[in-house]
Design an enzyme around this catalytic site. Structure first.
Site, PDB file in Angstrom:
ATOM      1  N   HIS A 206       0.818  -1.214   0.000  1.00 52.70           N
ATOM      2  CA  HIS A 206       0.000   0.000   0.000  1.00 52.70           C
ATOM      3  C   HIS A 206       0.852   1.264   0.000  1.00 52.70           C
ATOM      4  O   HIS A 206       0.435   2.291  -0.546  1.00 52.70           O
ATOM      5  CB  HIS A 206      -0.938   0.006   1.203  1.00 52.70           C
ATOM      6  CG  HIS A 206      -2.178  -0.803   0.995  1.00 52.70           C
ATOM      7  ND1 HIS A 206      -3.403  -0.237   0.735  1.00 52.70           N
ATOM      8  CD2 HIS A 206      -2.371  -2.142   0.982  1.00 52.70           C
ATOM      9  CE1 HIS A 206      -4.313  -1.194   0.575  1.00 52.70           C
ATOM     10  NE2 HIS A 206      -3.705  -2.367   0.725  1.00 52.70           N
TER      11      HIS A 206
ATOM     12  N   VAL B 115       1.596   3.768  -4.110  1.00 48.75           N
ATOM     13  CA  VAL B 115       1.077   5.134  -4.105  1.00 48.75           C
ATOM     14  C   VAL B 115       2.255   6.107  -4.148  1.00 48.75           C
ATOM     15  O   VAL B 115       2.842   6.451  -3.126  1.00 48.75           O
ATOM     16  CB  VAL B 115       0.194   5.397  -2.871  1.00 48.75           C
ATOM     17  CG1 VAL B 115      -0.346   6.831  -2.906  1.00 48.75           C
ATOM     18  CG2 VAL B 115      -0.962   4.416  -2.822  1.00 48.75           C
TER      19      VAL B 115
ATOM     20  N   ASP C 231       7.737   5.738   0.670  1.00 54.07           N
ATOM     21  CA  ASP C 231       8.186   6.862   1.498  1.00 54.07           C
ATOM     22  C   ASP C 231       7.446   6.966   2.824  1.00 54.07           C
ATOM     23  O   ASP C 231       7.478   8.014   3.477  1.00 54.07           O
ATOM     24  CB  ASP C 231       8.046   8.176   0.728  1.00 54.07           C
ATOM     25  CG  ASP C 231       6.611   8.428   0.255  1.00 54.07           C
ATOM     26  OD1 ASP C 231       5.708   7.674   0.664  1.00 54.07           O
ATOM     27  OD2 ASP C 231       6.399   9.379  -0.517  1.00 54.07           O
TER      28      ASP C 231
ATOM     29  N   GLU D  54      -3.766   8.625   4.548  1.00 54.05           N
ATOM     30  CA  GLU D  54      -4.153   7.659   3.516  1.00 54.05           C
ATOM     31  C   GLU D  54      -4.937   6.503   4.116  1.00 54.05           C
ATOM     32  O   GLU D  54      -5.681   5.803   3.401  1.00 54.05           O
ATOM     33  CB  GLU D  54      -2.898   7.117   2.810  1.00 54.05           C
ATOM     34  CG  GLU D  54      -2.168   8.153   1.994  1.00 54.05           C
ATOM     35  CD  GLU D  54      -0.839   7.656   1.443  1.00 54.05           C
ATOM     36  OE1 GLU D  54      -0.663   6.426   1.346  1.00 54.05           O
ATOM     37  OE2 GLU D  54       0.019   8.498   1.114  1.00 54.05           O
TER      38      GLU D  54
ATOM     39  N   ASP E 240      -6.509 -18.672   1.592  1.00 50.72           N
ATOM     40  CA  ASP E 240      -5.930 -20.022   1.654  1.00 50.72           C
ATOM     41  C   ASP E 240      -6.299 -20.662   2.991  1.00 50.72           C
ATOM     42  O   ASP E 240      -5.606 -20.461   3.989  1.00 50.72           O
ATOM     43  CB  ASP E 240      -4.411 -19.932   1.495  1.00 50.72           C
ATOM     44  CG  ASP E 240      -3.712 -21.280   1.635  1.00 50.72           C
ATOM     45  OD1 ASP E 240      -4.421 -22.306   1.707  1.00 50.72           O
ATOM     46  OD2 ASP E 240      -2.476 -21.296   1.667  1.00 50.72           O
TER      47      ASP E 240
ATOM     48  N   ASP F 256       3.165 -19.414   0.576  1.00 46.28           N
ATOM     49  CA  ASP F 256       3.488 -20.556  -0.266  1.00 46.28           C
ATOM     50  C   ASP F 256       2.632 -20.531  -1.526  1.00 46.28           C
ATOM     51  O   ASP F 256       1.908 -19.573  -1.774  1.00 46.28           O
ATOM     52  CB  ASP F 256       3.316 -21.871   0.507  1.00 46.28           C
ATOM     53  CG  ASP F 256       1.871 -22.091   0.971  1.00 46.28           C
ATOM     54  OD1 ASP F 256       0.969 -21.340   0.537  1.00 46.28           O
ATOM     55  OD2 ASP F 256       1.637 -23.012   1.777  1.00 46.28           O
TER      56      ASP F 256
END
Length: 328
Positions: free
Chosen positions: A71, A75, A79, A93, A248, A256
């Protein structure tokens, strides 16, 4: 021997050139291996220790560190803009709908405090994001990625207005996702590998029910769809309730290749999962990763390195935040 004297104006011009070169060089520095070897020799060790300690107390932190990297870096730049809270003219954000379900930001402060105690004002929050993801992957039994460079600096603001456009949505098309990743230098094979991070992810029911109600998506395995309806029993779930299904169910906390096996069996949760397994651009990579976990780990490592080096701030750009939640 005669001594040649340089005119004063030439010396002044030469000194000016040196200053300009120095500014240019610093402002355009690059990431490098072991950036803190002199300024904070134990930096990477401290981050690794904190990641391990937090994992044994709160196992899902390792998944959070991996999601943070994604994330943050998609964008604009790697940083640490993601970590900024709403304060001092900054709008976080984390307020975006794309950040729904993200958590454990408070433990970044735990890591940062340990570094500040050792080397005040030295290690950036952006490097904490990158290195904690690397070490979190190891805790999730994924590959050990040795070649993560450091030297990132922190942004002085957030990019909330850009998050919606740059972070893929749960129902984005495969073409859109491939285009977004290609724009930051991540090729198709690496994108397929990067989506393998879903092996330790989960999808909240609010992002899943459109495939279950009013009718079941025909691309879903029918038996699996019935299982998902038990996980998400209503077509309009309350987003404040923790209702979700794991990508999963078999190895939910292991990085995996089960994700690829599942999507080839039409047991993916999102539309992009089905597209990934059937689109001719990506299907060959999915098939190979489903049968070869070593190949998946190799490509996943490469993808993480590419992602972590997306347009970083370096040199005299940005700042080194004292507290990752706020600009200095």
């Amino acid at each position: 021997m005669a001594i040649v004297k340089m005119p004063f104006c030439f010396l002044a011009f030469f000194c000016l050139l040196l200053q300009l070169f120095s500014i240019f060089h610093i402002g355009n520095a690059e990431l490098e291996m072991n950036y803190y070897r002199e300024s904070c020799p134990r930096a990477e060790e401290i981050i690794r220790q904190q990641v391990e300690t937090l994992y044994y107390k709160h196992g899902n932190t390792a998944v959070s560190w991996l999601r943070n990297l994604f994330h943050d870096c998609v964008v604009k730049s790697c940083d640490a803009s993601l970590l900024l809270e709403t304060a001092r003219g900054v709008v976080s954000e984390q307020k975006s709908t794309r950040s729904f379900g993200m958590r454990n930001f408070k433990y970044i402060k735990t890591i940062k405090d340990a570094l500040e105690k050792e080397c005040p004002g030295t290690v950036s929050c952006a490097d904490i994001v990158a290195l904690s993801a690397r070490d979190g992957i190891v805790m999730l039994k994924g590959p050990k990625i040795d070649m993560i460079k450091t030297g990132r600096r922190d942004s002085r603001g957030s990019y909330l207005r850009d998050v919606e456009a740059l972070v893929p949505n749960h129902n984005d098309s495969l073409s859109s996702v491939l285009s977004n990743f290609n724009s930051i230098g991540i090729d198709v094979e690496a994108t397929v590998a990067l989506l393998g991070a879903h092996s330790v992810g989960r999808v909240h029911c609010v992002n899943l029910v459109h495939r279950l109600y009013p009718t079941i998506d025909p691309t879903l395995d029918p038996t699996y769809a019935l299982y998902l309806k038990k996980r998400c029993p209503a077509p309009n779930p309350n987003p404040k309730e923790v209702l979700y299904s794991r990508n999963d169910p078999e190895t939910p906390m292991v990085v995996d290749n089960m994700y690829y096996k599942n999507i080839m069996a039409h047991k993916g949760l999102l539309l992009i999962d089905d597209e990934l397994a059937t689109d001719p651009r990506t299907a060959p990579f999915v098939a190979k990763m489903a049968t070869d976990n070593g190949y998946f780990h190799e490509q996943f490592s490469r993808a993480i390195r590419l992602l972590s080096e997306t347009n970083p701030l370096t040199g005299d750009q940005g700042e080194i935040r004292k507290d990752c939640r706020y600009v200095n």
